[in-house]
Design a protein around this motif. Structure first.
Motif, PDB file in Angstrom:
ATOM      1  N   UNK A 244       0.686  -1.066  -0.292  1.00  0.00           N
ATOM      2  CA  UNK A 244      -0.105   0.088  -0.186  1.00  0.00           C
ATOM      3  C   UNK A 244       0.876   1.099  -0.115  1.00  0.00           C
ATOM      4  N   UNK A 245       2.063   1.332   0.867  1.00  0.00           N
ATOM      5  CA  UNK A 245       3.104   2.384   1.172  1.00  0.00           C
ATOM      6  C   UNK A 245       3.279   2.848  -0.702  1.00  0.00           C
ATOM      7  N   UNK A 246       3.997   2.153  -1.443  1.00  0.00           N
ATOM      8  CA  UNK A 246       4.650   1.736  -2.774  1.00  0.00           C
ATOM      9  C   UNK A 246       3.439   1.921  -2.979  1.00  0.00           C
ATOM     10  N   UNK A 247       2.206   1.838  -3.377  1.00  0.00           N
ATOM     11  CA  UNK A 247       0.539   2.097  -4.094  1.00  0.00           C
ATOM     12  C   UNK A 247       1.336   3.286  -4.449  1.00  0.00           C
ATOM     13  N   UNK A 248       0.730   4.072  -3.193  1.00  0.00           N
ATOM     14  CA  UNK A 248       0.212   5.683  -2.412  1.00  0.00           C
ATOM     15  C   UNK A 248       1.351   6.727  -3.075  1.00  0.00           C
ATOM     16  N   UNK A 249       2.959   6.185  -3.181  1.00  0.00           N
ATOM     17  CA  UNK A 249       4.457   6.844  -3.621  1.00  0.00           C
ATOM     18  C   UNK A 249       4.030   6.431  -4.684  1.00  0.00           C
ATOM     19  N   UNK A 250       3.462   5.626  -5.507  1.00  0.00           N
ATOM     20  CA  UNK A 250       3.572   6.072  -6.935  1.00  0.00           C
ATOM     21  C   UNK A 250       2.727   7.076  -7.593  1.00  0.00           C
ATOM     22  N   UNK A 251       1.184   7.102  -7.204  1.00  0.00           N
ATOM     23  CA  UNK A 251       0.768   7.766  -7.451  1.00  0.00           C
ATOM     24  C   UNK A 251       1.271   9.349  -7.128  1.00  0.00           C
TER      25      UNK A 251
END
Length: 355
Positions: free
Chosen positions: A31-38
């Motif tokens: 989830x942290x990496x997903x949010x960081x991508x956005x």
């Protein structure tokens, strides 16, 4: 940032004797990496604010797909529009501590397959929900995502009106709502023709500024009213308990077994219905007929009994028991246990140790 990309290749022979290969890509990330991508892709997101109304549009990271997610917020109401398509199936590893357990959401899934919700489904999730310690949220790439979510914050007076309405409906039609230890309600039905008109008008809103806020708020209220009215209409069509076929009863018992075998990571109602090859309505109504309780009411009872037995064995502490039976939040586990057995789990454990 760690992103795992896998490919599944399927080869088959067509009717014209041509070899055809399909490549299915799956992207897995936290989830942290997903949010960081956005965040990296939207360093300067388009934001408009005025008189308590804010609007933000985020474009989908190019590594994931194309499209956008647009959020509008005013006076305790958040309206989010999803319109995008991913290159491959995206698996986001979620953790309970990253999720707000207090849910007040009504949604309309016009297209796509995301987090257990499919094309043409409307849903309501309301109350305080216990999440497993860890799970995977999946968005499939087969269809474009077109979705409208309405979040109501507890501070908004509308929240209490919806809560009171749902409590009345639960008393009248328990077959139609899943009641998880009295604090969370969830329901899923089809999007009706009456709902489609305001949904389309939201995406095609012709106004700006304060007028846009008034227009969108009116459409949100209309959709909320239609969703609550849909639940009332369902109650009118529920007559005396229908006779279940032996095959249906067998499938319902299988559903119970699946719940008992997976107390820590139970499937959603829709996933459970698909696993036993029943529609969700028949599963809800049939489960109550066979076992005298809702699907998640049974799961809650099983979790509590399992917790009591584990504490009695004295091989785990309270925190370990809570996690074993699917509670990420220890205080919520203690509250549920106390409600079920009349004492805190720690006191129960000490009473067993003292003989």
């Amino acid at each position: 940032m760690t992103i795992l990309i896998t490919h599944l290749r399927i080869t088959f022979i067509s009717k014209n004797w041509l070899e055809v290969t399909l490549s299915i890509m799956t992207i897995t990330l936290s989830r942290a990496d997903y949010d960081e991508l956005w965040q990296e892709h939207n360093l300067a997101p388009a934001i408009a604010t005025h008189s308590g109304f804010s609007e933000r549009r985020l474009n989908v990271p190019e590594r994931l797909g194309q499209g956008y997610m647009q959020s509008m917020h005013w006076h305790g109401i958040e309206l989010t529009l999803f319109q995008y398509q991913f290159h491959g199936d995206v698996h986001v590893i979620e953790k309970a501590q990253d999720i707000n357990s207090l849910v007040g959401e009504i949604g309309f899934h016009l297209s796509g397959n995301r987090c257990g919700k499919c094309t043409g489904e409307s849903f309501i999730e309301w109350g305080c929900r216990d999440y497993p310690e860890k799970w995977v949220a999946v968005t499939y790439a087969d269809d474009p995502i077109l979705k409208v979510d309405i979040h109501i914050e507890p501070s908004n007076g509308l929240s209490q009106i919806i809560t009171d309405t749902l409590e009345d409906l639960l008393a009248e039609i328990p077959q139609c709502l899943e009641d998880c230890d009295g604090s969370w309600l969830g329901e899923m039905s089809r999007i009706t023709p009456a709902m489609r008109s305001p949904l389309e008008q939201i995406f095609q809103c012709p106004f700006q500024g304060k007028t846009k806020q008034i227009y969108l708020e009116s459409k949100c209220l209309e959709l909320i009213a239609l969703k609550l009215e849909q639940l009332k209409e369902i109650s009118k069509h529920i007559g005396p308990s229908s006779v279940l076929k032996p095959d249906d009863v067998e499938r319902i018992h299988l559903a119970k077994t699946i719940l008992r075998d997976n107390p820590e990571h139970p499937p959603s109602l829709m996933e459970l219905a698909r696993q036993v090859s029943l529609n969700d309505y028949k599963l809800k109504v049939g489960f109550r007929q066979v076992f005298g309780t809702t699907v998640f009411g049974y799961l809650h009872q099983h979790r509590m009994e399992m917790a009591r037995q584990l504490l009695a064995e004295q091989r785990m502490n309270v925190k370990e028991v809570a996690r074993t039976v699917g509670y990420a939040n220890q205080s919520r586990f203690a509250s549920a246990f106390r409600k079920q057995f009349g004492m805190n789990p720690k006191a129960y454990l000490l009473s067993k140790k003292s003989g």
